[in-house]
Write a protein that holds these residues in place. Structure first.
Motif, PDB file in Angstrom:
ATOM      1  N   ASN A   1     -16.491 -58.009  35.423  1.00 32.45           N
ATOM      2  CA  ASN A   1     -17.275 -57.207  36.349  1.00 32.45           C
ATOM      3  C   ASN A   1     -16.974 -55.741  36.081  1.00 32.45           C
ATOM      4  N   PRO A   2     -17.913 -55.014  35.653  1.00 29.29           N
ATOM      5  CA  PRO A   2     -17.636 -53.612  35.381  1.00 29.29           C
ATOM      6  C   PRO A   2     -17.576 -52.835  36.689  1.00 29.29           C
ATOM      7  N   ALA A   3     -16.814 -51.816  36.643  1.00 32.39           N
ATOM      8  CA  ALA A   3     -16.682 -50.974  37.822  1.00 32.39           C
ATOM      9  C   ALA A   3     -17.927 -50.128  37.942  1.00 32.39           C
ATOM     10  N   LEU A   4     -18.357 -49.960  39.173  1.00 26.46           N
ATOM     11  CA  LEU A   4     -19.581 -49.229  39.424  1.00 26.46           C
ATOM     12  C   LEU A   4     -19.422 -47.773  39.011  1.00 26.46           C
ATOM     13  N   GLY A   5     -18.323 -47.163  39.170  1.00 26.31           N
ATOM     14  CA  GLY A   5     -18.092 -45.767  38.802  1.00 26.31           C
ATOM     15  C   GLY A   5     -18.144 -45.596  37.294  1.00 26.31           C
ATOM     16  N   LEU A   6     -17.516 -46.511  36.612  1.00 22.86           N
ATOM     17  CA  LEU A   6     -17.523 -46.453  35.143  1.00 22.86           C
ATOM     18  C   LEU A   6     -18.946 -46.624  34.642  1.00 22.86           C
ATOM     19  N   PHE A   7     -19.692 -47.488  35.304  1.00 23.41           N
ATOM     20  CA  PHE A   7     -21.061 -47.737  34.890  1.00 23.41           C
ATOM     21  C   PHE A   7     -21.908 -46.494  35.089  1.00 23.41           C
ATOM     22  N   VAL A   8     -21.765 -45.836  36.212  1.00 25.11           N
ATOM     23  CA  VAL A   8     -22.547 -44.644  36.522  1.00 25.11           C
ATOM     24  C   VAL A   8     -22.173 -43.532  35.569  1.00 25.11           C
ATOM     25  N   ILE A   9     -20.881 -43.321  35.341  1.00 26.26           N
ATOM     26  CA  ILE A   9     -20.437 -42.254  34.433  1.00 26.26           C
ATOM     27  C   ILE A   9     -20.964 -42.542  33.032  1.00 26.26           C
ATOM     28  N   SER A  10     -20.901 -43.753  32.605  1.00 22.99           N
ATOM     29  CA  SER A  10     -21.401 -44.121  31.272  1.00 22.99           C
ATOM     30  C   SER A  10     -22.892 -43.872  31.197  1.00 22.99           C
ATOM     31  N   LEU A  11     -23.603 -44.190  32.304  1.00 23.78           N
ATOM     32  CA  LEU A  11     -25.043 -43.966  32.320  1.00 23.78           C
ATOM     33  C   LEU A  11     -25.347 -42.481  32.301  1.00 23.78           C
ATOM     34  N   VAL A  12     -24.621 -41.693  33.047  1.00 25.84           N
ATOM     35  CA  VAL A  12     -24.836 -40.233  33.072  1.00 25.84           C
ATOM     36  C   VAL A  12     -24.552 -39.667  31.679  1.00 25.84           C
ATOM     37  N   ILE A  13     -23.430 -40.079  31.068  1.00 27.37           N
ATOM     38  CA  ILE A  13     -23.068 -39.567  29.728  1.00 27.37           C
ATOM     39  C   ILE A  13     -24.165 -39.985  28.732  1.00 27.37           C
ATOM     40  N   PHE A  14     -24.667 -41.196  28.880  1.00 23.09           N
ATOM     41  CA  PHE A  14     -25.702 -41.667  27.960  1.00 23.09           C
ATOM     42  C   PHE A  14     -26.969 -40.834  28.109  1.00 23.09           C
ATOM     43  N   VAL A  15     -27.363 -40.546  29.363  1.00 20.50           N
ATOM     44  CA  VAL A  15     -28.565 -39.761  29.613  1.00 20.50           C
ATOM     45  C   VAL A  15     -28.377 -38.351  29.094  1.00 20.50           C
ATOM     46  N   ILE A  16     -27.181 -37.758  29.300  1.00 15.29           N
ATOM     47  CA  ILE A  16     -26.918 -36.397  28.818  1.00 15.29           C
ATOM     48  C   ILE A  16     -26.986 -36.381  27.282  1.00 15.29           C
ATOM     49  N   VAL A  17     -26.325 -37.339  26.665  1.00 15.11           N
ATOM     50  CA  VAL A  17     -26.337 -37.412  25.191  1.00 15.11           C
ATOM     51  C   VAL A  17     -27.761 -37.650  24.720  1.00 15.11           C
ATOM     52  N   PHE A  18     -28.513 -38.498  25.456  1.00 17.58           N
ATOM     53  CA  PHE A  18     -29.882 -38.782  25.063  1.00 17.58           C
ATOM     54  C   PHE A  18     -30.730 -37.532  25.156  1.00 17.58           C
ATOM     55  N   LEU A  19     -30.581 -36.754  26.250  1.00 20.35           N
ATOM     56  CA  LEU A  19     -31.362 -35.539  26.414  1.00 20.35           C
ATOM     57  C   LEU A  19     -30.976 -34.489  25.369  1.00 20.35           C
ATOM     58  N   ILE A  20     -29.688 -34.374  25.090  1.00 23.54           N
ATOM     59  CA  ILE A  20     -29.236 -33.405  24.058  1.00 23.54           C
ATOM     60  C   ILE A  20     -29.808 -33.822  22.699  1.00 23.54           C
TER      61      ILE A  20
ATOM     62  N   LYS B   1     -32.434 -35.652  22.230  1.00 21.35           N
ATOM     63  CA  LYS B   1     -33.872 -35.508  22.257  1.00 21.35           C
ATOM     64  C   LYS B   1     -34.248 -34.066  22.040  1.00 21.35           C
ATOM     65  N   LYS B   2     -33.526 -33.154  22.667  1.00 24.96           N
ATOM     66  CA  LYS B   2     -33.850 -31.736  22.569  1.00 24.96           C
ATOM     67  C   LYS B   2     -33.507 -31.190  21.204  1.00 24.96           C
ATOM     68  N   PHE B   3     -32.340 -31.519  20.680  1.00 24.69           N
ATOM     69  CA  PHE B   3     -31.886 -30.890  19.432  1.00 24.69           C
ATOM     70  C   PHE B   3     -32.010 -31.791  18.189  1.00 24.69           C
ATOM     71  N   ALA B   4     -31.803 -33.044  18.296  1.00 28.65           N
ATOM     72  CA  ALA B   4     -31.720 -33.887  17.109  1.00 28.65           C
ATOM     73  C   ALA B   4     -32.954 -34.757  16.892  1.00 28.65           C
ATOM     74  N   TRP B   5     -33.626 -35.092  17.985  1.00 24.53           N
ATOM     75  CA  TRP B   5     -34.723 -36.039  17.846  1.00 24.53           C
ATOM     76  C   TRP B   5     -35.846 -35.506  16.961  1.00 24.53           C
ATOM     77  N   LYS B   6     -36.295 -34.268  17.158  1.00 25.58           N
ATOM     78  CA  LYS B   6     -37.365 -33.680  16.367  1.00 25.58           C
ATOM     79  C   LYS B   6     -36.955 -33.555  14.895  1.00 25.58           C
ATOM     80  N   PRO B   7     -35.756 -33.021  14.612  1.00 26.32           N
ATOM     81  CA  PRO B   7     -35.378 -32.968  13.195  1.00 26.32           C
ATOM     82  C   PRO B   7     -35.268 -34.360  12.572  1.00 26.32           C
ATOM     83  N   ILE B   8     -34.759 -35.337  13.334  1.00 28.35           N
ATOM     84  CA  ILE B   8     -34.637 -36.707  12.803  1.00 28.35           C
ATOM     85  C   ILE B   8     -36.027 -37.278  12.565  1.00 28.35           C
ATOM     86  N   LEU B   9     -36.954 -37.106  13.530  1.00 31.93           N
ATOM     87  CA  LEU B   9     -38.316 -37.590  13.352  1.00 31.93           C
ATOM     88  C   LEU B   9     -39.010 -36.857  12.198  1.00 31.93           C
ATOM     89  N   ALA B  10     -38.774 -35.544  12.089  1.00 31.01           N
ATOM     90  CA  ALA B  10     -39.376 -34.776  10.991  1.00 31.01           C
ATOM     91  C   ALA B  10     -38.834 -35.276   9.649  1.00 31.01           C
TER      92      ALA B  10
END
Length: 164
Positions: free
Chosen positions: A5-24, A26-35
């Motif tokens: 059973n994962p801890a709810l706090g760890l899950f939320v922090i992991s989700l927040v870190i994932f979203v932040i990394v995803f947005l970063i 998306k903003k900086f790496a996604w376009k160059p990678i797609l290009a």
């Protein structure tokens, strides 16, 4: 069972870190990678198109090569036939010329033989004539050795001439 059973706090922090990394990303790496992926895709499609074009050109060049090879074989056959015909014509001309030369030599030899035969016959006739004259002269000298016989013979010849 804590591990399952994962801890709810760890899950939320992991989700927040994932979203932040995803947005970063998306903003900086996604376009160059797609290009870069688009560029690579274009490069691969260009390479495939180039390969297809080269393949078509190679097929065309092969067809042209086979056509040129067929023309060369036909030309070679034509040249060999012309050479054979020329050889046969030269041989036939040489035979005809040799036959004409042989006929001319035989004709000239026949004429020379005939001329020599006529010359020999003339010579024999001349010699026979000379011999006849000499024999006749000797016979006449003996017969006409005396002067009375000569005068009588001359009168006889004169009388024969007058009669004719």
């Amino acid at each position: 069972m804590d591990l399952l059973n994962p801890a709810l706090g760890l899950f939320v922090i992991s989700l927040v870190i994932f979203v932040i990394v995803f947005l970063i990303l998306k903003k900086f790496a996604w376009k160059p990678i797609l290009a870069t992926l688009k560029e690579r895709e274009d490069s691969i499609s260009d390479s495939i198109a180039t390969a297809e074009r080269v393949k078509e050109e190679m097929a065309q060049m092969k067809a042209e090569h086979e056509h040129v090879l067929a023309e060369a074989k036909a030309e070679r056959s034509k040249i060999l036939k012309e050479a054979k015909d020329a050889k046969e014509q030269i041989i036939n001309e040489a035979k005809a010329q040799a036959q004409a030369e042989a006929k001319k030599i035989i004709h000239d030899a026949s004429i020379a033989i005939e001329n020599q035969k006529m010359a020999a016959l003339t010579d024999v006739k001349n010699q026979v004539g000379t011999l006849v004259i000499e024999v006749a002269e000797k016979v006449l000298r003996k017969e006409l050795s005396d002067k009375q016989n000569q005068e009588a013979y001359i009168r006889q010849l004169a009388s024969e001439i007058k009669m004719n």
